[in-house]
Design a protein around this motif. Structure first.
Motif, mmCIF file in Angstrom:
data_model
loop_
_atom_site.group_PDB
_atom_site.id
_atom_site.type_symbol
_atom_site.label_atom_id
_atom_site.label_comp_id
_atom_site.label_asym_id
_atom_site.label_seq_id
_atom_site.Cartn_x
_atom_site.Cartn_y
_atom_site.Cartn_z
ATOM 1 N N HIS A 11 44.019 45.812 37.985
ATOM 2 C CA HIS A 11 43.422 47.056 38.469
ATOM 3 C C HIS A 11 42.389 46.746 39.547
ATOM 4 O O HIS A 11 42.108 45.583 39.825
ATOM 5 C CB HIS A 11 42.855 47.903 37.331
ATOM 6 C CG HIS A 11 41.749 47.274 36.545
ATOM 7 N ND1 HIS A 11 41.899 46.130 35.793
ATOM 8 C CD2 HIS A 11 40.447 47.629 36.388
ATOM 9 C CE1 HIS A 11 40.761 45.817 35.213
ATOM 10 N NE2 HIS A 11 39.848 46.706 35.562
ATOM 11 N N HIS B 242 39.178 46.894 39.930
ATOM 12 C CA HIS B 242 37.794 46.454 39.711
ATOM 13 C C HIS B 242 37.563 45.050 40.292
ATOM 14 O O HIS B 242 38.478 44.223 40.306
ATOM 15 C CB HIS B 242 37.453 46.513 38.216
ATOM 16 C CG HIS B 242 37.251 47.925 37.745
ATOM 17 N ND1 HIS B 242 37.240 48.285 36.423
ATOM 18 C CD2 HIS B 242 37.051 49.073 38.449
ATOM 19 C CE1 HIS B 242 37.032 49.593 36.327
ATOM 20 N NE2 HIS B 242 36.923 50.089 37.537
ATOM 21 N N HIS C 175 38.756 41.614 39.003
ATOM 22 C CA HIS C 175 40.208 41.454 38.897
ATOM 23 C C HIS C 175 40.868 41.245 40.258
ATOM 24 O O HIS C 175 41.815 40.491 40.387
ATOM 25 C CB HIS C 175 40.805 42.667 38.171
ATOM 26 C CG HIS C 175 40.210 42.836 36.815
ATOM 27 N ND1 HIS C 175 40.801 42.389 35.665
ATOM 28 C CD2 HIS C 175 38.991 43.353 36.431
ATOM 29 C CE1 HIS C 175 40.004 42.623 34.627
ATOM 30 N NE2 HIS C 175 38.899 43.209 35.070
ATOM 31 N N HIS D 174 41.127 53.547 31.632
ATOM 32 C CA HIS D 174 40.067 52.714 32.218
ATOM 33 C C HIS D 174 40.052 52.931 33.728
ATOM 34 O O HIS D 174 39.006 53.159 34.328
ATOM 35 C CB HIS D 174 40.326 51.261 31.851
ATOM 36 C CG HIS D 174 39.315 50.302 32.404
ATOM 37 N ND1 HIS D 174 37.986 50.397 32.116
ATOM 38 C CD2 HIS D 174 39.446 49.242 33.248
ATOM 39 C CE1 HIS D 174 37.332 49.428 32.752
ATOM 40 N NE2 HIS D 174 38.207 48.724 33.450
ATOM 41 N N ASP E 176 41.659 44.909 31.259
ATOM 42 C CA ASP E 176 40.537 45.570 30.572
ATOM 43 C C ASP E 176 41.014 46.718 29.689
ATOM 44 O O ASP E 176 40.193 47.396 29.077
ATOM 45 C CB ASP E 176 39.575 46.191 31.608
ATOM 46 C CG ASP E 176 38.705 45.147 32.277
ATOM 47 O OD1 ASP E 176 38.736 43.978 31.853
ATOM 48 O OD2 ASP E 176 37.986 45.510 33.228
HETATM 49 ZN ZN LIG Z 1 37.854 47.003 34.727
#
Ligand SMILES: [Zn+2]
Length: 340
Positions: free
Chosen positions: A86, A88, A91, A186, A205
């Motif tokens: 994802h 973020h 990552h 998330h 996550d």
């Molecule tokens: Zn995350």
């Protein structure tokens, strides 16, 4: 069947942790924040090279660890492909670096790539700040600015080319099939990778052994239903085989996907009940936070708490357990729905 490598302590050391399954290496990289002071990334052997899942932050420390791993754990073999779970920073951070330095192809769900581009591109997000202000966040709190700065500092750049990953896409890696599962909650299209043959689930996550996954980034997207999406995804995950070993982005690999899915669903239901109860004491998202968290929130934690609370409130409004309306000053106010 190889017994998966399970450290007996959760004390964090960085670099190579070992082989969790045949051809699946576990690496840990540092993060400069708590409670997530590390990220687990996964290297899947694939012929002459590796496929990597998640990259760590774009900082000097992570790059040094990668360079050390390149000569030891990787034996000089290249990373040919990177899956990013994802958008973020921990990552996706080094994805551009892997594209440039290893010639790796970068794979990410299209919606997540779009968000990464948006976060990197934004300089002054006056419109977004106004939306937070309409939910009671003080104008002088520049948490939005902080988040964008944080993103730019830890991601730096995106690869020129990103291959999009669809739900249920199949990839043969090291001779075995991995299936993409896209899950909302998330983030809108978080990628999980399931390998039925090896009984593994790389979970990012989306489901973690200790930390309760935060729900509700992008809580201003009018069509987004992150709480409902998260509950639906937990049910989907609970249907995977019971002996699946879950490889999370933070914490230790674990068995017990069903039990953890049920526990997380129960925790989020408890949170919903707490938010509902708090609407008796305050009526804006910002005003509710101290009643829910028991303290004043600041910095990035305040933004995460805000987004999650907004997502819970949207869910409660959709369920007609809470009513919302905008007052004459443009402030969105919430109150419990009381049936006559
Ligand atoms: Zn995350």
């Amino acid at each position: 069947m190889n017994a998966p490598l399970m450290p007996t302590t959760s004390l964090v050391s960085f670099g190579l942790q070992g082989e969790v399954a045949p051809g699946v290496l576990w690496l840990r990289l540092p993060l400069p924040f708590k409670p997530e002071d590390h990220i687990n990334v996964w290297l899947l052997e694939d012929g002459e090279g590796f496929v990597l899942v998640d990259t760590g932050l774009a900082d000097a420390e992570s790059r040094l660890l990668w360079e050390a791993a390149q000569n030891s754990a990787l034996g000089g073999r290249p990373i040919k492909r990177v899956f990013v779970t994802h958008h973020h920073p921990d990552h996706i951070g080094l994805a551009a670096w892997f594209a440039t330095h290893h010639g790796a192809a970068i794979h990410l769900p299209a919606r997540e790539a779009e968000l990464a581009r948006r976060l990197l591109g934004v300089q002054d997000d006056a419109a977004l700040k106004a939306r937070y202000a309409a939910h009671g966040m003080p104008v002088e709190a520049d948490f939005v600015e902080l988040r964008h700065r944080f993103y730019r500092e830890h991601v730096a750049a995106l690869p020129d080319e990103i291959f999009s990953v669809e739900d249920e896409a199949r990839f043969v890696i090291g001779g075995v099939e991995w299936i993409a599962l896209l899950a909302g909650g998330h983030t809108p299209a978080h990628l999980l990778l399931h390998c039925p043959a090896r009984q593994l689930l790389i979970a990012g996550d989306h489901i973690l052994p200790e930390i309760v996954t935060n729900i509700g980034a992008l809580s201003f997207d009018p069509d987004a239903t992150p709480v409902a999406d998260y509950f639906a995804s937990l049910e989907r995950l609970a249907r995977l085989p019971a002996d699946t070993l879950v490889l999370p982005a933070h914490g230790l690999p674990f068995h017990g996907l069903q039990a953890r899915s049920e526990a997380l669903a129960a925790i989020h239901h408890e949170h919903l009940a707490r938010v509902l109860a708090a609407t008796a004491h305050a009526d804006t998202v910002w005003g509710l936070l101290p009643h829910i968290y028991g303290r004043e929130m600041t910095g990035l934690a305040a933004l995460l708490a805000f987004n999650q609370t907004k997502a819970y409130l949207d869910h409660l409004v959709a369920q007609r357990r809470v009513l919302s309306e905008q007052d004459a000053a443009g402030i969105v106010r919430y109150r419990p729905f009381l049936a006559d």
